[in-house]
Design an enzyme around this catalytic site. Structure first.
Site, PDB file in Angstrom:
ATOM      1  N   GLN A 101       0.843  -1.202   0.000  1.00 44.86           N
ATOM      2  CA  GLN A 101       0.000   0.000   0.000  1.00 44.86           C
ATOM      3  C   GLN A 101       0.876   1.249   0.000  1.00 44.86           C
ATOM      4  O   GLN A 101       0.591   2.241  -0.674  1.00 44.86           O
ATOM      5  CB  GLN A 101      -0.937   0.011   1.222  1.00 44.86           C
ATOM      6  CG  GLN A 101      -1.937   1.173   1.228  1.00 44.86           C
ATOM      7  CD  GLN A 101      -3.000   1.072   0.131  1.00 44.86           C
ATOM      8  OE1 GLN A 101      -3.355  -0.028  -0.291  1.00 44.86           O
ATOM      9  NE2 GLN A 101      -3.496   2.204  -0.343  1.00 44.86           N
ATOM     10  N   HIS A 132     -14.983  -0.167  -5.424  1.00 44.95           N
ATOM     11  CA  HIS A 132     -14.456  -0.674  -4.150  1.00 44.95           C
ATOM     12  C   HIS A 132     -15.595  -1.152  -3.248  1.00 44.95           C
ATOM     13  O   HIS A 132     -16.423  -0.375  -2.802  1.00 44.95           O
ATOM     14  CB  HIS A 132     -13.650   0.427  -3.459  1.00 44.95           C
ATOM     15  CG  HIS A 132     -13.078   0.035  -2.126  1.00 44.95           C
ATOM     16  ND1 HIS A 132     -11.719  -0.196  -1.914  1.00 44.95           N
ATOM     17  CD2 HIS A 132     -13.658  -0.174  -0.916  1.00 44.95           C
ATOM     18  CE1 HIS A 132     -11.519  -0.514  -0.652  1.00 44.95           C
ATOM     19  NE2 HIS A 132     -12.679  -0.503  -0.012  1.00 44.95           N
ATOM     20  N   GLU A 187     -15.904   5.782  -5.055  1.00 45.63           N
ATOM     21  CA  GLU A 187     -15.181   4.658  -5.669  1.00 45.63           C
ATOM     22  C   GLU A 187     -16.168   3.549  -5.989  1.00 45.63           C
ATOM     23  O   GLU A 187     -16.354   2.636  -5.181  1.00 45.63           O
ATOM     24  CB  GLU A 187     -14.086   4.119  -4.718  1.00 45.63           C
ATOM     25  CG  GLU A 187     -12.903   5.039  -4.537  1.00 45.63           C
ATOM     26  CD  GLU A 187     -11.708   4.354  -3.848  1.00 45.63           C
ATOM     27  OE1 GLU A 187     -11.772   3.127  -3.591  1.00 45.63           O
ATOM     28  OE2 GLU A 187     -10.724   5.059  -3.580  1.00 45.63           O
ATOM     29  N   SER A 246      -5.812   1.758   4.398  1.00 47.09           N
ATOM     30  CA  SER A 246      -6.520   1.058   3.330  1.00 47.09           C
ATOM     31  C   SER A 246      -7.235  -0.180   3.851  1.00 47.09           C
ATOM     32  O   SER A 246      -6.645  -1.019   4.536  1.00 47.09           O
ATOM     33  CB  SER A 246      -5.534   0.635   2.242  1.00 47.09           C
ATOM     34  OG  SER A 246      -6.189  -0.249   1.339  1.00 47.09           O
ATOM     35  N   ASP A 296     -11.572  -4.591  -5.144  1.00 49.97           N
ATOM     36  CA  ASP A 296     -11.793  -3.681  -6.264  1.00 49.97           C
ATOM     37  C   ASP A 296     -12.179  -4.538  -7.469  1.00 49.97           C
ATOM     38  O   ASP A 296     -11.505  -5.522  -7.770  1.00 49.97           O
ATOM     39  CB  ASP A 296     -10.518  -2.906  -6.610  1.00 49.97           C
ATOM     40  CG  ASP A 296     -10.131  -1.911  -5.533  1.00 49.97           C
ATOM     41  OD1 ASP A 296     -10.989  -1.568  -4.696  1.00 49.97           O
ATOM     42  OD2 ASP A 296      -8.967  -1.476  -5.531  1.00 49.97           O
ATOM     43  N   HIS A 298      -7.895  -2.570   2.122  1.00 44.46           N
ATOM     44  CA  HIS A 298      -7.318  -3.739   1.450  1.00 44.46           C
ATOM     45  C   HIS A 298      -6.373  -4.502   2.376  1.00 44.46           C
ATOM     46  O   HIS A 298      -6.160  -5.702   2.205  1.00 44.46           O
ATOM     47  CB  HIS A 298      -6.617  -3.323   0.153  1.00 44.46           C
ATOM     48  CG  HIS A 298      -7.587  -2.938  -0.918  1.00 44.46           C
ATOM     49  ND1 HIS A 298      -8.359  -3.861  -1.589  1.00 44.46           N
ATOM     50  CD2 HIS A 298      -7.948  -1.738  -1.409  1.00 44.46           C
ATOM     51  CE1 HIS A 298      -9.141  -3.238  -2.462  1.00 44.46           C
ATOM     52  NE2 HIS A 298      -8.912  -1.939  -2.366  1.00 44.46           N
ATOM     53  N   VAL A 325      -6.626   8.297  -2.885  1.00 46.05           N
ATOM     54  CA  VAL A 325      -5.830   7.099  -2.601  1.00 46.05           C
ATOM     55  C   VAL A 325      -5.481   7.056  -1.117  1.00 46.05           C
ATOM     56  O   VAL A 325      -5.171   8.079  -0.504  1.00 46.05           O
ATOM     57  CB  VAL A 325      -4.582   7.049  -3.527  1.00 46.05           C
ATOM     58  CG1 VAL A 325      -3.793   8.325  -3.494  1.00 46.05           C
ATOM     59  CG2 VAL A 325      -3.691   5.872  -3.191  1.00 46.05           C
TER      60      VAL A 325
HETATM   61 ZN    ZN Z   1     -10.101  -0.448  -3.222  1.00 47.90          ZN
END
Ligand code: ZN
Length: 229
Positions: A108, A196, A193, A135, A144, A137, A129
Protein backbone atom coordinates in the site's frame (compact mmCIF):
# COMPACT_ATOMS: atom_id res chain seq x y z
CA UNK A 1 -30.55 7.35 14.68
CA UNK A 2 -30.55 7.20 18.47
CA UNK A 3 -28.03 5.51 20.71
CA UNK A 4 -30.35 2.58 21.39
CA UNK A 5 -30.73 1.86 17.69
CA UNK A 6 -26.95 2.03 17.20
CA UNK A 7 -26.36 -0.38 20.07
CA UNK A 8 -28.97 -2.66 18.58
CA UNK A 9 -27.26 -2.47 15.17
CA UNK A 10 -24.02 -3.49 16.80
CA UNK A 11 -25.64 -6.38 18.64
CA UNK A 12 -27.38 -7.51 15.45
CA UNK A 13 -24.06 -7.42 13.66
CA UNK A 14 -22.88 -9.99 16.24
CA UNK A 15 -19.41 -10.55 14.90
CA UNK A 16 -17.02 -12.21 17.25
CA UNK A 17 -13.53 -10.88 16.63
CA UNK A 18 -10.89 -13.56 16.93
CA UNK A 19 -8.52 -11.28 18.75
CA UNK A 20 -8.91 -8.27 20.97
CA UNK A 21 -5.20 -7.67 21.27
CA UNK A 22 -4.61 -5.32 18.42
CA UNK A 23 -6.63 -2.19 17.83
CA UNK A 24 -6.69 0.18 14.92
CA UNK A 25 -7.02 3.20 17.05
CA UNK A 26 -6.72 4.86 20.40
CA UNK A 27 -10.33 5.95 19.97
CA UNK A 28 -11.87 4.48 23.12
CA UNK A 29 -15.32 5.74 22.20
CA UNK A 30 -15.76 3.03 19.58
CA UNK A 31 -16.83 -0.53 20.40
CA UNK A 32 -14.17 -3.22 19.92
CA UNK A 33 -16.04 -4.69 16.92
CA UNK A 34 -15.11 -1.52 15.06
CA UNK A 35 -11.52 -1.26 16.25
CA UNK A 36 -10.24 -4.85 16.13
CA UNK A 37 -8.40 -5.43 12.83
CA UNK A 38 -9.59 -9.04 12.53
CA UNK A 39 -13.25 -8.05 13.04
CA UNK A 40 -15.48 -8.13 9.95
CA UNK A 41 -16.71 -4.71 11.07
CA UNK A 42 -13.35 -3.02 11.58
CA UNK A 43 -13.35 0.69 10.70
CA UNK A 44 -10.34 1.69 8.62
CA UNK A 45 -9.89 5.26 7.40
CA UNK A 46 -7.40 8.11 7.56
CA UNK A 47 -7.91 8.39 11.33
CA UNK A 48 -8.49 4.75 12.27
CA UNK A 49 -5.40 3.06 10.91
CA UNK A 50 -4.13 -0.51 10.89
CA UNK A 51 -0.87 -1.51 12.60
CA UNK A 52 2.14 -1.70 10.26
CA UNK A 53 2.58 -5.41 10.92
CA UNK A 54 -1.08 -6.41 10.69
CA UNK A 55 -1.66 -9.34 8.35
CA UNK A 56 -5.02 -11.15 8.55
CA UNK A 57 -4.69 -14.77 9.70
CA UNK A 58 -7.56 -15.75 7.39
CA UNK A 59 -5.77 -14.87 4.15
CA UNK A 60 -5.95 -17.36 1.36
CA UNK A 61 -4.40 -17.17 -2.07
CA UNK A 62 -7.45 -17.61 -4.19
CA UNK A 63 -6.62 -19.09 -7.54
CA UNK A 64 -10.26 -19.56 -8.48
CA UNK A 65 -11.39 -15.94 -8.36
CA UNK A 66 -11.73 -14.54 -11.86
CA UNK A 67 -9.26 -11.70 -11.79
CA UNK A 68 -6.80 -9.55 -13.62
CA UNK A 69 -3.89 -11.39 -12.00
CA UNK A 70 -3.26 -15.06 -11.41
CA UNK A 71 -3.62 -15.17 -7.64
CA UNK A 72 -5.66 -12.91 -5.38
CA UNK A 73 -4.87 -13.08 -1.68
CA UNK A 74 -8.13 -12.47 0.19
CA UNK A 75 -9.86 -13.24 3.49
CA UNK A 76 -11.27 -16.73 2.95
CA UNK A 77 -14.92 -15.91 3.76
CA UNK A 78 -14.74 -12.72 1.67
CA UNK A 79 -13.32 -14.69 -1.26
CA UNK A 80 -16.01 -17.34 -1.01
CA UNK A 81 -18.82 -14.79 -0.92
CA UNK A 82 -17.21 -12.88 -3.79
CA UNK A 83 -17.17 -16.05 -5.88
CA UNK A 84 -20.85 -16.64 -5.11
CA UNK A 85 -21.62 -13.04 -6.08
CA UNK A 86 -19.59 -13.18 -9.28
CA UNK A 87 -21.36 -16.38 -10.27
CA UNK A 88 -24.73 -14.69 -9.77
CA UNK A 89 -23.52 -11.71 -11.81
CA UNK A 90 -22.32 -14.05 -14.53
CA UNK A 91 -25.73 -15.76 -14.57
CA UNK A 92 -27.25 -12.31 -15.12
CA UNK A 93 -24.91 -11.74 -18.07
CA UNK A 94 -22.54 -9.48 -16.13
CA UNK A 95 -18.79 -9.88 -16.36
CA UNK A 96 -16.86 -9.06 -13.21
CA UNK A 97 -13.16 -9.35 -12.50
CA UNK A 98 -11.29 -8.77 -9.26
CA UNK A 99 -8.50 -6.24 -9.58
CA UNK A 100 -7.31 -6.20 -5.98
CA UNK A 101 -8.08 -8.08 -2.79
CA UNK A 102 -5.63 -8.01 0.10
CA UNK A 103 -2.77 -5.55 -0.12
CA UNK A 104 0.00 -5.51 2.49
CA UNK A 105 1.06 -2.37 4.36
CA UNK A 106 4.29 -2.25 2.36
CA UNK A 107 2.51 -2.68 -0.96
CA UNK A 108 0.00 0.00 0.00
CA UNK A 109 2.90 2.31 0.79
CA UNK A 110 4.43 1.72 -2.65
CA UNK A 111 1.02 2.07 -4.32
CA UNK A 112 0.33 5.32 -2.43
CA UNK A 113 3.68 6.83 -3.37
CA UNK A 114 3.34 5.99 -7.05
CA UNK A 115 -0.30 7.13 -7.26
CA UNK A 116 0.45 10.37 -5.42
CA UNK A 117 3.31 11.10 -7.80
CA UNK A 118 1.02 10.46 -10.73
CA UNK A 119 -1.53 12.85 -9.23
CA UNK A 120 1.15 15.47 -8.50
CA UNK A 121 0.73 15.12 -4.70
CA UNK A 122 -2.30 17.42 -4.79
CA UNK A 123 -4.65 17.86 -1.80
CA UNK A 124 -7.39 16.20 -3.82
CA UNK A 125 -5.17 13.21 -4.48
CA UNK A 126 -5.28 12.42 -0.76
CA UNK A 127 -9.01 11.81 -1.18
CA UNK A 128 -8.34 9.46 -4.06
CA UNK A 129 -5.83 7.10 -2.60
CA UNK A 130 -5.40 5.70 0.87
CA UNK A 131 -2.07 6.02 2.66
CA UNK A 132 -0.47 2.89 4.15
CA UNK A 133 -2.43 1.74 7.20
CA UNK A 134 -5.52 3.60 5.97
CA UNK A 135 -6.52 1.06 3.33
CA UNK A 136 -9.26 -1.51 3.83
CA UNK A 137 -7.32 -3.74 1.45
CA UNK A 138 -4.93 -4.50 4.32
CA UNK A 139 -7.82 -6.19 6.15
CA UNK A 140 -8.36 -8.70 3.33
CA UNK A 141 -12.05 -7.70 3.39
CA UNK A 142 -12.07 -5.26 0.47
CA UNK A 143 -12.24 -5.94 -3.25
CA UNK A 144 -11.79 -3.68 -6.26
CA UNK A 145 -13.76 -4.86 -9.28
CA UNK A 146 -13.65 -4.11 -12.97
CA UNK A 147 -15.62 -5.29 -15.98
CA UNK A 148 -12.58 -4.89 -18.19
CA UNK A 149 -9.69 -7.25 -17.46
CA UNK A 150 -7.29 -5.00 -19.37
CA UNK A 151 -8.08 -2.11 -17.02
CA UNK A 152 -6.48 -2.50 -13.60
CA UNK A 153 -7.27 1.08 -12.58
CA UNK A 154 -11.05 1.56 -12.73
CA UNK A 155 -12.54 5.08 -12.84
CA UNK A 156 -15.86 6.51 -11.65
CA UNK A 157 -17.28 5.56 -15.07
CA UNK A 158 -17.41 2.02 -13.72
CA UNK A 159 -20.51 3.11 -11.77
CA UNK A 160 -22.34 3.66 -15.05
CA UNK A 161 -21.51 0.27 -16.52
CA UNK A 162 -23.85 -2.72 -16.28
CA UNK A 163 -21.36 -4.36 -13.92
CA UNK A 164 -21.16 -1.28 -11.70
CA UNK A 165 -24.95 -0.98 -11.60
CA UNK A 166 -25.40 -4.67 -10.87
CA UNK A 167 -22.97 -4.51 -7.93
CA UNK A 168 -24.67 -1.38 -6.59
CA UNK A 169 -28.00 -3.23 -6.52
CA UNK A 170 -26.93 -6.71 -5.46
CA UNK A 171 -23.64 -6.63 -3.51
CA UNK A 172 -25.41 -6.45 -0.14
CA UNK A 173 -27.07 -9.80 -0.82
CA UNK A 174 -23.59 -11.31 -0.59
CA UNK A 175 -22.39 -9.22 2.36
CA UNK A 176 -20.65 -6.38 0.52
CA UNK A 177 -21.21 -2.64 0.82
CA UNK A 178 -20.25 0.20 -1.50
CA UNK A 179 -17.73 1.73 0.89
CA UNK A 180 -17.27 5.17 -0.73
CA UNK A 181 -20.64 6.26 -2.16
CA UNK A 182 -21.12 9.27 -4.42
CA UNK A 183 -21.74 12.54 -2.57
CA UNK A 184 -20.55 11.14 0.77
CA UNK A 185 -16.92 12.28 0.47
CA UNK A 186 -17.18 14.46 3.58
CA UNK A 187 -18.30 11.49 5.62
CA UNK A 188 -15.97 8.77 4.36
CA UNK A 189 -13.01 11.09 3.74
CA UNK A 190 -12.54 9.59 0.27
CA UNK A 191 -13.88 10.23 -3.20
CA UNK A 192 -16.59 8.10 -4.82
CA UNK A 193 -15.18 4.66 -5.67
CA UNK A 194 -17.84 2.60 -7.47
CA UNK A 195 -15.38 -0.29 -7.83
CA UNK A 196 -14.46 -0.67 -4.15
CA UNK A 197 -16.64 -3.04 -2.12
CA UNK A 198 -16.13 -3.99 1.49
CA UNK A 199 -17.25 -7.27 3.05
CA UNK A 200 -19.14 -6.84 6.34
CA UNK A 201 -21.37 -9.96 6.25
CA UNK A 202 -24.82 -10.36 4.73
CA UNK A 203 -26.81 -9.24 7.76
CA UNK A 204 -24.98 -5.94 8.26
CA UNK A 205 -24.65 -5.21 4.54
CA UNK A 206 -28.38 -5.74 4.06
CA UNK A 207 -29.25 -3.57 7.06
CA UNK A 208 -27.04 -0.78 5.72
CA UNK A 209 -28.45 -1.09 2.19
CA UNK A 210 -32.01 -1.00 3.51
CA UNK A 211 -31.34 2.43 5.00
CA UNK A 212 -30.59 3.55 1.42
CA UNK A 213 -28.01 2.26 -1.07
CA UNK A 214 -25.74 5.26 -0.44
CA UNK A 215 -25.77 4.88 3.33
CA UNK A 216 -22.21 4.86 4.61
CA UNK A 217 -20.66 2.57 7.17
CA UNK A 218 -20.00 5.70 9.25
CA UNK A 219 -23.64 6.80 9.17
CA UNK A 220 -24.92 3.34 10.05
CA UNK A 221 -22.70 3.07 13.12
CA UNK A 222 -23.02 6.79 13.93
CA UNK A 223 -19.27 7.36 13.83
CA UNK A 224 -18.08 10.91 14.37
CA UNK A 225 -16.59 11.89 11.02
CA UNK A 226 -15.49 15.46 11.69
CA UNK A 227 -11.89 14.31 11.49
CA UNK A 228 -12.48 13.02 7.96
CA UNK A 229 -13.42 16.44 6.62
ZN1 ZN B 1 -10.10 -0.45 -3.22
Amino acid sequence: MNREQIDKNLRDAATTPTSFKETTTTDKTLPSELTTPSSKLVLVDSVHTLPVDYVPSTLKDDIYLKSTSEVIPIDEETGNKAKEMMQAANDAGISLYVVTGYRSYEDQQKYYTSRMELLNNSEDAKKQVQAAGCSEHQTGLAIDFTDDPSNAQPTTDFGKTDAGKWLYEHAHEYGFILRYPEGKEDITGYNYEPWHYRYVGVETATAIYEQGPDTTFEEYFNINTNENK
